[in-house]
Scaffold this motif. Structure first.
Motif, PDB file in Angstrom:
ATOM      1  N   ASP A 179      -1.734  -1.840  -9.955  1.00 28.21           N
ATOM      2  CA  ASP A 179      -0.303  -1.644 -10.230  1.00 28.21           C
ATOM      3  C   ASP A 179       0.365  -0.810  -9.141  1.00 28.21           C
ATOM      4  OD1 ASP A 179      -0.641  -3.044 -12.602  1.00 28.21           O
ATOM      5  OD2 ASP A 179      -0.926  -1.220 -13.791  1.00 28.21           O
ATOM      6  N   VAL A 180      -0.409   0.066  -8.501  1.00 31.11           N
ATOM      7  CA  VAL A 180       0.060   0.860  -7.368  1.00 31.11           C
ATOM      8  C   VAL A 180      -1.019   0.810  -6.293  1.00 31.11           C
ATOM      9  CG1 VAL A 180       1.535   2.419  -8.728  1.00 31.11           C
ATOM     10  CG2 VAL A 180      -0.856   3.039  -8.324  1.00 31.11           C
ATOM     11  N   GLY A 181      -0.612   1.006  -5.058  1.00 29.85           N
ATOM     12  CA  GLY A 181      -1.576   0.982  -3.969  1.00 29.85           C
ATOM     13  C   GLY A 181      -2.406   2.248  -3.885  1.00 29.85           C
ATOM     14  N   ALA A 182      -1.834   3.357  -4.344  1.00 29.68           N
ATOM     15  CA  ALA A 182      -2.529   4.642  -4.320  1.00 29.68           C
ATOM     16  C   ALA A 182      -1.828   5.573  -5.305  1.00 29.68           C
ATOM     17  CB  ALA A 182      -2.518   5.234  -2.915  1.00 29.68           C
ATOM     18  N   ALA A 183      -2.546   6.606  -5.720  1.00 35.52           N
ATOM     19  CA  ALA A 183      -1.960   7.593  -6.632  1.00 35.52           C
ATOM     20  C   ALA A 183      -2.336   8.990  -6.168  1.00 35.52           C
ATOM     21  CB  ALA A 183      -2.437   7.366  -8.067  1.00 35.52           C
ATOM     22  N   LEU A 184      -1.398   9.909  -6.316  1.00 34.99           N
ATOM     23  CA  LEU A 184      -1.645  11.306  -5.984  1.00 34.99           C
ATOM     24  C   LEU A 184      -1.905  12.069  -7.273  1.00 34.99           C
ATOM     25  CD1 LEU A 184      -1.587  13.160  -3.409  1.00 34.99           C
ATOM     26  CD2 LEU A 184       0.613  13.968  -4.278  1.00 34.99           C
ATOM     27  N   VAL A 185      -3.021  12.807  -7.284  1.00 36.44           N
ATOM     28  CA  VAL A 185      -3.416  13.580  -8.467  1.00 36.44           C
ATOM     29  C   VAL A 185      -3.946  14.940  -8.018  1.00 36.44           C
ATOM     30  CG1 VAL A 185      -3.914  11.560  -9.925  1.00 36.44           C
ATOM     31  CG2 VAL A 185      -5.713  12.507  -8.456  1.00 36.44           C
ATOM     32  N   PRO A 186      -3.822  15.962  -8.865  1.00 37.21           N
ATOM     33  CA  PRO A 186      -4.388  17.268  -8.517  1.00 37.21           C
ATOM     34  C   PRO A 186      -5.894  17.237  -8.699  1.00 37.21           C
ATOM     35  CG  PRO A 186      -3.469  17.336 -10.719  1.00 37.21           C
ATOM     36  CD  PRO A 186      -3.153  15.974 -10.169  1.00 37.21           C
ATOM     37  N   ILE A 187      -6.619  17.916  -7.811  1.00 37.87           N
ATOM     38  CA  ILE A 187      -8.078  17.941  -7.945  1.00 37.87           C
ATOM     39  C   ILE A 187      -8.631  19.355  -8.034  1.00 37.87           C
ATOM     40  CG2 ILE A 187      -8.614  17.834  -5.472  1.00 37.87           C
ATOM     41  CD1 ILE A 187     -10.864  15.757  -6.336  1.00 37.87           C
ATOM     42  N   GLU A 188      -7.914  20.335  -7.468  1.00 37.80           N
ATOM     43  CA  GLU A 188      -8.462  21.687  -7.463  1.00 37.80           C
ATOM     44  C   GLU A 188      -7.345  22.703  -7.258  1.00 37.80           C
ATOM     45  OE1 GLU A 188     -12.074  23.888  -5.108  1.00 37.80           O
ATOM     46  OE2 GLU A 188     -10.784  22.557  -3.944  1.00 37.80           O
ATOM     47  N   ASN A 189      -7.469  23.810  -7.979  1.00 37.92           N
ATOM     48  CA  ASN A 189      -6.550  24.931  -7.812  1.00 37.92           C
ATOM     49  C   ASN A 189      -7.353  26.143  -7.376  1.00 37.92           C
ATOM     50  OD1 ASN A 189      -5.275  27.517  -9.117  1.00 37.92           O
ATOM     51  ND2 ASN A 189      -3.620  26.075  -8.721  1.00 37.92           N
ATOM     52  N   SER A 190      -6.837  26.886  -6.427  1.00 37.26           N
ATOM     53  CA  SER A 190      -7.575  28.025  -5.885  1.00 37.26           C
ATOM     54  C   SER A 190      -7.788  29.139  -6.896  1.00 37.26           C
ATOM     55  CB  SER A 190      -6.855  28.580  -4.652  1.00 37.26           C
ATOM     56  OG  SER A 190      -5.572  29.065  -5.001  1.00 37.26           O
ATOM     57  N   VAL A 250      -5.141  14.948  -4.130  1.00 36.98           N
ATOM     58  CA  VAL A 250      -5.759  13.859  -3.382  1.00 36.98           C
ATOM     59  C   VAL A 250      -5.017  12.562  -3.647  1.00 36.98           C
ATOM     60  CG1 VAL A 250      -8.031  14.892  -3.163  1.00 36.98           C
ATOM     61  CG2 VAL A 250      -7.520  13.540  -5.188  1.00 36.98           C
ATOM     62  N   LEU A 251      -4.851  11.797  -2.556  1.00 35.73           N
ATOM     63  CA  LEU A 251      -4.277  10.466  -2.648  1.00 35.73           C
ATOM     64  C   LEU A 251      -5.460   9.513  -2.738  1.00 35.73           C
ATOM     65  CD1 LEU A 251      -1.599   8.867  -2.595  1.00 35.73           C
ATOM     66  CD2 LEU A 251      -1.924   8.633  -0.112  1.00 35.73           C
ATOM     67  N   VAL A 252      -5.516   8.754  -3.819  1.00 30.43           N
ATOM     68  CA  VAL A 252      -6.666   7.921  -4.137  1.00 30.43           C
ATOM     69  C   VAL A 252      -6.268   6.454  -4.115  1.00 30.43           C
ATOM     70  CG1 VAL A 252      -8.402   7.455  -5.923  1.00 30.43           C
ATOM     71  CG2 VAL A 252      -7.582   9.786  -5.573  1.00 30.43           C
ATOM     72  N   SER A 253      -7.113   5.625  -3.503  1.00 30.11           N
ATOM     73  CA  SER A 253      -6.864   4.178  -3.481  1.00 30.11           C
ATOM     74  C   SER A 253      -8.182   3.457  -3.780  1.00 30.11           C
ATOM     75  CB  SER A 253      -6.309   3.746  -2.134  1.00 30.11           C
ATOM     76  OG  SER A 253      -7.299   3.800  -1.149  1.00 30.11           O
ATOM     77  N   ARG A 254      -8.112   2.132  -3.815  1.00 29.58           N
ATOM     78  CA  ARG A 254      -9.321   1.335  -4.025  1.00 29.58           C
ATOM     79  C   ARG A 254     -10.060   1.119  -2.739  1.00 29.58           C
ATOM     80  NH1 ARG A 254      -7.694  -3.446  -8.059  1.00 29.58           N
ATOM     81  NH2 ARG A 254      -7.265  -4.432  -6.124  1.00 29.58           N
ATOM     82  N   PRO A 266       0.805  -1.222   0.000  1.00 28.04           N
ATOM     83  CA  PRO A 266       0.000   0.000   0.000  1.00 28.04           C
ATOM     84  C   PRO A 266       0.839   1.272   0.000  1.00 28.04           C
ATOM     85  CG  PRO A 266      -0.182  -1.153   2.099  1.00 28.04           C
ATOM     86  CD  PRO A 266       0.580  -2.035   1.172  1.00 28.04           C
ATOM     87  N   ASP A 267       2.115   1.168   0.308  1.00 23.47           N
ATOM     88  CA  ASP A 267       2.941   2.364   0.290  1.00 23.47           C
ATOM     89  C   ASP A 267       3.644   2.558  -1.057  1.00 23.47           C
ATOM     90  OD1 ASP A 267       5.816   1.146   2.206  1.00 23.47           O
ATOM     91  OD2 ASP A 267       4.610   0.214   0.647  1.00 23.47           O
ATOM     92  N   HIS A 268       3.290   1.757  -2.053  1.00 23.28           N
ATOM     93  CA  HIS A 268       3.818   1.981  -3.402  1.00 23.28           C
ATOM     94  C   HIS A 268       2.863   2.924  -4.124  1.00 23.28           C
ATOM     95  CE1 HIS A 268       6.112   1.279  -7.039  1.00 23.28           C
ATOM     96  NE2 HIS A 268       4.950   1.254  -7.671  1.00 23.28           N
ATOM     97  N   TYR A 269       3.324   4.139  -4.351  1.00 21.25           N
ATOM     98  CA  TYR A 269       2.471   5.169  -4.902  1.00 21.25           C
ATOM     99  C   TYR A 269       2.780   5.461  -6.365  1.00 21.25           C
ATOM    100  CZ  TYR A 269       1.450   6.419  -0.019  1.00 21.25           C
ATOM    101  OH  TYR A 269       1.059   6.407   1.285  1.00 21.25           O
ATOM    102  N   GLY A 270       1.752   5.888  -7.045  1.00 22.96           N
ATOM    103  CA  GLY A 270       1.896   6.477  -8.360  1.00 22.96           C
ATOM    104  C   GLY A 270       1.507   7.942  -8.251  1.00 22.96           C
ATOM    105  N   TYR A 271       1.779   8.697  -9.289  1.00 21.77           N
ATOM    106  CA  TYR A 271       1.389  10.107  -9.299  1.00 21.77           C
ATOM    107  C   TYR A 271       1.360  10.617 -10.727  1.00 21.77           C
ATOM    108  CZ  TYR A 271       6.357  11.279  -9.893  1.00 21.77           C
ATOM    109  OH  TYR A 271       7.646  11.371 -10.367  1.00 21.77           O
ATOM    110  N   TYR A 272       0.621  11.702 -10.904  1.00 20.49           N
ATOM    111  CA  TYR A 272       0.591  12.374 -12.196  1.00 20.49           C
ATOM    112  C   TYR A 272       1.934  13.078 -12.353  1.00 20.49           C
ATOM    113  CZ  TYR A 272      -0.685  15.943 -15.637  1.00 20.49           C
ATOM    114  OH  TYR A 272      -0.715  16.763 -16.724  1.00 20.49           O
ATOM    115  N   GLY A 273       2.737  12.582 -13.295  1.00 22.01           N
ATOM    116  CA  GLY A 273       4.092  13.072 -13.480  1.00 22.01           C
ATOM    117  C   GLY A 273       4.204  14.008 -14.653  1.00 22.01           C
ATOM    118  N   PRO A 274       5.420  14.230 -15.089  1.00 25.63           N
ATOM    119  CA  PRO A 274       6.666  13.539 -14.774  1.00 25.63           C
ATOM    120  C   PRO A 274       7.305  14.045 -13.477  1.00 25.63           C
ATOM    121  CG  PRO A 274       7.094  15.231 -16.404  1.00 25.63           C
ATOM    122  CD  PRO A 274       5.610  15.240 -16.149  1.00 25.63           C
ATOM    123  N   VAL A 275       8.505  13.541 -13.200  1.00 22.64           N
ATOM    124  CA  VAL A 275       9.291  14.004 -12.062  1.00 22.64           C
ATOM    125  C   VAL A 275       9.446  15.520 -12.177  1.00 22.64           C
ATOM    126  CG1 VAL A 275      11.598  13.939 -11.037  1.00 22.64           C
ATOM    127  CG2 VAL A 275      10.528  11.824 -11.825  1.00 22.64           C
TER     128      VAL A 275
END
Length: 189
Positions: A52-63, A185-189, A8-17
């Protein structure tokens, strides 16, 4: 629902680095292994759905720019996902260029559409004759400007991206709204 084969600590994210999402991910507790970047929000969320990943971090809102439609749309359909954590990150932009470039020499700037919108007034005041081209990410813009054969003179990006690619800051804190934040937001199943 299948059991995750990935820790569960293997994360994905909207990239790139070097994106703001990557920067936000680095604020989370230490990861067991290197997080996996994905080229689109849809790919990052699908990686969670596929296990493939336990959770992914993605942007959801900008002020400033509002909701991130790619995230909102991809959360609305498919196997349900749940938000397990959020990160609010102050968003400030820097104009980066290759070493030796002066501000008055900048004619072509590359950045993400949200960054261009958030720096509109600064650009009008400081680079009124520059052509601003919008691309897929601020980090990719920094990588492009690194190439000495690039048609772009500068990139508007996060500090992390400019430094990662060895670029030189020409102007810092150029966002029109110094209090801008993006919620991830960090999203998981």
């Amino acid at each position: 629902m299948p059991v995750l084969a990935i820790p569960p600590d293997h994360y994905g994210y909207y990239g790139p680095v070097g994106t703001f999402t990557h920067q936000a991910l680095l604020t989370l507790p230490a990861l067991a292994d290197e997080p996996t970047p994905y080229a689109t929000v849809a790919q990052a969320l699908q990686a969670v759905r596929d296990g493939d990943v336990g959770a992914a971090l993605v942007p959801i809102e900008n002020s400033v720019e509002g909701g991130v439609s790619a995230t909102l749309d991809n959360l609305a359909y498919g196997e349900p996902l749940r938000i397990i954590r959020e990160v609010v990150l102050p968003v400030q932009f820097t104009l980066f260029a290759r070493n030796g470039t002066q501000l008055h020499e900048v004619r072509r700037v590359l950045t993400h559409p949200h960054a261009a919108a958030q720096c509109r007034d600064w650009l009008a005041d400081n680079l009124p004759h520059a052509v601003v081209t919008e691309g897929g990410s601020t980090a990719a813009a920094a990588a492009e400007v690194t190439d000495p054969l690039s048609r772009f003179d500068a990139a508007i990006c996060a500090q992390i991206a400019g430094e990662l690619h060895g670029l030189v800051p020409l102007a810092k804190d150029i966002a029109d709204n110094p209090d801008a934040v993006t919620r991830f937001v960090l999203v998981s199943r």
